[in-house]
Motif scaffolding. Structure first.
Motif, short mmCIF file in Angstrom:
data_model
loop_
_atom_site.label_atom_id
_atom_site.label_comp_id
_atom_site.label_asym_id
_atom_site.label_seq_id
_atom_site.Cartn_x
_atom_site.Cartn_y
_atom_site.Cartn_z
N LEU A 31 -68.85 18.00 99.05
CA LEU A 31 -68.04 16.68 99.07
C LEU A 31 -67.49 16.31 97.93
O LEU A 31 -66.20 15.73 97.79
CB LEU A 31 -69.12 15.67 99.72
N PHE A 32 -68.25 16.32 96.75
CA PHE A 32 -67.51 16.12 95.45
C PHE A 32 -66.19 16.88 95.14
O PHE A 32 -65.20 16.32 94.83
CB PHE A 32 -68.64 16.12 94.33
N GLN A 33 -66.07 18.21 95.48
CA GLN A 33 -65.01 19.05 95.25
C GLN A 33 -64.05 18.63 96.16
O GLN A 33 -62.83 18.46 95.77
CB GLN A 33 -65.53 20.50 95.15
N HIS A 34 -64.12 18.05 97.21
CA HIS A 34 -63.42 17.78 98.21
C HIS A 34 -62.60 16.47 97.98
O HIS A 34 -61.46 16.17 98.04
CB HIS A 34 -63.89 17.51 99.74
N ARG A 35 -63.35 15.78 97.61
CA ARG A 35 -63.06 14.09 96.92
C ARG A 35 -62.36 14.14 95.76
O ARG A 35 -61.26 13.39 95.46
CB ARG A 35 -64.14 13.24 97.14
N TRP A 36 -62.85 14.95 94.81
CA TRP A 36 -62.29 14.97 93.46
C TRP A 36 -61.96 16.35 92.99
O TRP A 36 -62.77 16.98 92.18
CB TRP A 36 -63.26 14.18 92.31
N PRO A 37 -61.18 16.82 93.47
CA PRO A 37 -60.92 18.47 93.18
C PRO A 37 -60.57 18.79 91.67
O PRO A 37 -60.69 19.86 91.06
CB PRO A 37 -59.46 18.91 94.01
#
Length: 60
Positions: A31-37
């Protein structure tokens, strides 16, 4: 009974989901990578420095 389009949408099967995201940690990372790539950026001020709080929340 009418067919529910959400229930039958293509995606991961439950066994595949559990294999990929078996615990909370890999889910949070995805989710972190999706929201803040490109890394964390504050949605209010655009600040790129922040800290991770409990339960996966972030604060700048």
């Amino acid at each position: 009974m009418a067919r529910n389009p959400i229930q039958f949408q293509p995606g991961l099967s439950l066994p595949a989901f559990l294999k990929q995201y078996g615990t909370e940690a890999p889910c949070q990372e995805a989710l972190f990578q999706h929201r803040w790539p490109k890394g964390f950026v504050c949605p209010d001020g655009g600040n790129a420095t922040g800290c991770r709080l409990s339960r996966g929340h972030y604060q700048c």
